[in-house]
Enzyme design. Sequence first.
Site, PDB file in Angstrom:
ATOM      1  CB  SER A 174      36.491  52.354  12.213  1.00 59.13           C
ATOM      2  OG  SER A 174      35.297  52.523  11.481  1.00 59.13           O
TER       3      SER A 174
ATOM      4  CG  ASP B 265      37.960  52.923   4.608  1.00 60.52           C
ATOM      5  OD1 ASP B 265      38.778  52.685   5.507  1.00 60.52           O
ATOM      6  OD2 ASP B 265      36.729  52.836   4.770  1.00 60.52           O
TER       7      ASP B 265
ATOM      8  CG  HIS C  35      37.204  50.018   7.686  1.00 64.15           C
ATOM      9  ND1 HIS C  35      37.325  51.372   7.449  1.00 64.15           N
ATOM     10  CD2 HIS C  35      36.501  49.893   8.834  1.00 64.15           C
ATOM     11  CE1 HIS C  35      36.701  52.041   8.419  1.00 64.15           C
ATOM     12  NE2 HIS C  35      36.211  51.154   9.274  1.00 64.15           N
TER      13      HIS C  35
END
Length: 397
Positions: A178, A275, A343
């Site tokens: 991330s 995502d 994610h």
Amino acid sequence: MNLIAALSMFALTLGPSFIYSESEEPERLLVKMTLVQEASSLGAYCLDGSLPAYHLHRGFGAGEHNWLLQFEGGGWCNDIKSCLERAQTRRGSTSYMNKWEVFSGILSNNASLNPDFYNWNRVKLRYCDGASFAGDAKFDNGTSLLYFRGQRIWQAIIFDLLRKGLGNAKKALLSGCSAGGLASFLHCDNFTGYLPRNTSVKCLSDAGFFLEVRDISLNHTIRSFYEDLISLQGVQQNLDKNCTTSCYYPDQCFFPQYALPYIRTPFFILNSAYDVYQFHHILVPPNADPLGHWYHCKLNPAACSTNQINILQGFRKYMLAALSFFFEFSRRGGMFINSCFAHCQSESQDTWFAADSPRVHNKTIAEAVGDWYFGRRVTKEIDCAYPCDTTCHNLIG
């Protein structure tokens, strides 16, 4: 006192660097936090002024001289209010962080769960600056004080690890998830520069390929957010100079799609084409959907209307277009772009390497990354469009 807390207290009395909990999960590895005591000499502080930290689990056997560094993720803050709030949480202060972290997925020390990196020195870099380890500024109005020192935190941790064996690394992989995946793009070549020339250095970004894309209201939500972040935290001075002098405007180089062409170190991009963070906060941010038309679609892709699915497919096409040059021309690069609504997939055992992990062309993420890193075969896997992938069953929802 719960089990993990009790085991942590027991480990502190014995002094080992890791322990296992008694649970059904095999080898649940907990690794103790290390504060970087010399960080203050570099002015390297978390948002609230606390010392930065990392978790190190030592390698062994054939992996004793190999190193994997994993940037922690956790979003960003782009104004004083949000950064002050962040400074009072684990995202802005090591004082609020768990002192023991679970190492799983790419950080696991179990060969059956992490076949290529299990015996490496594995490090998790804790995230407490709010700008993907890239800022260098300070805010002080006499009442409130905030340190935007992500770049110095990165340097302080590296200096500490170099003394602990990183400086003699034979193989190294810089990774992140991330906002940490974005940090991998921003620091990849810099990481290479710290290591001996004969070290095999490569980089991996998991869910860090954040796109400069308009939201469903045609506003530049993420561009505006990043511009405020870059200005507040003094990020621009730390962006790749070759990129900033070539792009339409320098702040674009915070976006991986513009920074990637200038990265010289071999790179692997792990990302979902759908995502969920980008879906929920960049493509369909709350302010772009005030009436909640996307509410059910966000909860479950199967509930999306035909028009909503078409928009999501357009987002996928845009991502693949942004990656097309990398796919076609990067001989040393690797990719795993699947169609799961996910994610971050490298730190979770379920998605990294397990019996029912997501697959593209019958290959797990761990297998794809390992094949790429060790040069066993070319690895550029792109999944078919949703909903064709039947291996995403443990992610959708």
